[in-house]
Motif scaffolding. Sequence first.
Motif, PDB file in Angstrom:
ATOM      1  N   GLN A  46       0.827  -1.198   0.000  1.00 54.87           N
ATOM      2  CA  GLN A  46       0.000   0.000   0.000  1.00 54.87           C
ATOM      3  C   GLN A  46       0.868   1.257   0.000  1.00 54.87           C
ATOM      4  O   GLN A  46       0.579   2.211  -0.725  1.00 54.87           O
ATOM      5  N   PHE A 118      -8.555   2.413  -6.838  1.00 51.26           N
ATOM      6  CA  PHE A 118      -9.533   1.416  -7.245  1.00 51.26           C
ATOM      7  C   PHE A 118      -9.159   0.709  -8.546  1.00 51.26           C
ATOM      8  O   PHE A 118      -9.280  -0.498  -8.626  1.00 51.26           O
ATOM      9  N   ARG A 121      -5.446  -1.206  -8.034  1.00 50.77           N
ATOM     10  CA  ARG A 121      -5.556  -2.127  -6.888  1.00 50.77           C
ATOM     11  C   ARG A 121      -6.584  -3.217  -7.164  1.00 50.77           C
ATOM     12  O   ARG A 121      -6.345  -4.385  -6.856  1.00 50.77           O
ATOM     13  N   ASP A 122      -7.748  -2.862  -7.735  1.00 50.29           N
ATOM     14  CA  ASP A 122      -8.777  -3.870  -7.989  1.00 50.29           C
ATOM     15  C   ASP A 122      -8.267  -4.921  -8.979  1.00 50.29           C
ATOM     16  O   ASP A 122      -8.482  -6.112  -8.792  1.00 50.29           O
ATOM     17  N   MET A 125      -5.633  -7.050  -7.132  1.00 51.73           N
ATOM     18  CA  MET A 125      -6.241  -7.966  -6.160  1.00 51.73           C
ATOM     19  C   MET A 125      -6.974  -9.097  -6.875  1.00 51.73           C
ATOM     20  O   MET A 125      -6.913 -10.253  -6.435  1.00 51.73           O
ATOM     21  N   VAL A 145     -12.211  -7.912   1.466  1.00 52.97           N
ATOM     22  CA  VAL A 145     -11.711  -6.633   0.951  1.00 52.97           C
ATOM     23  C   VAL A 145     -12.709  -5.548   1.319  1.00 52.97           C
ATOM     24  O   VAL A 145     -13.868  -5.831   1.621  1.00 52.97           O
ATOM     25  N   HIS A 149     -14.324  -1.562  -3.012  1.00 55.44           N
ATOM     26  CA  HIS A 149     -13.772  -2.329  -4.131  1.00 55.44           C
ATOM     27  C   HIS A 149     -14.828  -3.143  -4.875  1.00 55.44           C
ATOM     28  O   HIS A 149     -14.508  -3.865  -5.809  1.00 55.44           O
ATOM     29  N   SER A 155     -14.508  -3.192 -10.987  1.00 54.13           N
ATOM     30  CA  SER A 155     -14.213  -3.683  -9.644  1.00 54.13           C
ATOM     31  C   SER A 155     -13.492  -5.032  -9.699  1.00 54.13           C
ATOM     32  O   SER A 155     -13.287  -5.609 -10.757  1.00 54.13           O
ATOM     33  N   ILE A 156     -13.178  -5.540  -8.538  1.00 59.53           N
ATOM     34  CA  ILE A 156     -12.583  -6.871  -8.436  1.00 59.53           C
ATOM     35  C   ILE A 156     -13.507  -7.889  -9.107  1.00 59.53           C
ATOM     36  O   ILE A 156     -13.044  -8.758  -9.866  1.00 59.53           O
TER      37      ILE A 156
END
Length: 172
Positions: A46, A118, A121-122, A125, A145, A149, A155-156
């Motif tokens: 992070q 977002f 990172r999404d 992840m 999460v 997210h 999104s993820i």
Amino acid sequence: MSNFSLSESLGMSAEQISSLGVDMYFMTNAFLDQKPIKELEGMKAQADMFDGLSPEAQEEYLVQTLDSVLDPDAGEYNEAELINEWFGHWINGDVNGFTESFTSITTGEPTEFDEMLFGTRDKDMAEKIMGLLESEESATSFIVVGAGHFTMDESILYHLEQNDYQVIPFYE
């Protein structure tokens, strides 16, 4: 100048509030049950993401953060009220209410910070989740999460679906 204290407004200590986080609940239980815990991203990852922002974006985010601390009522929305609203949605399991509220403050062109927070990172992840699902290790994975997210267009869940995974959110 007014100061916001979530702990004061809820009549709880900071420790009590932090223990309410769903991630802490599951991490504590996994630890107590001696189950393995794998991070999708740790503190270093992070910090590295923020470090990867341009100096201008870092400064803009720092200034916004400091401004919101020094004068919480000066922004476009009252952050204290917003956090209390989100907390209420969380307590009530109101995913749609949270999503509507959360996305209402993210209108306009996404900033470099938004893209990192977002977008990047999404995607990262989702790739780590796919790695867990495709690993030779025979284990069931339970993944936690933050709610934000799941609210954005890419999104993820979107990234998993784009890679032919069937995703059935628990809240539907």
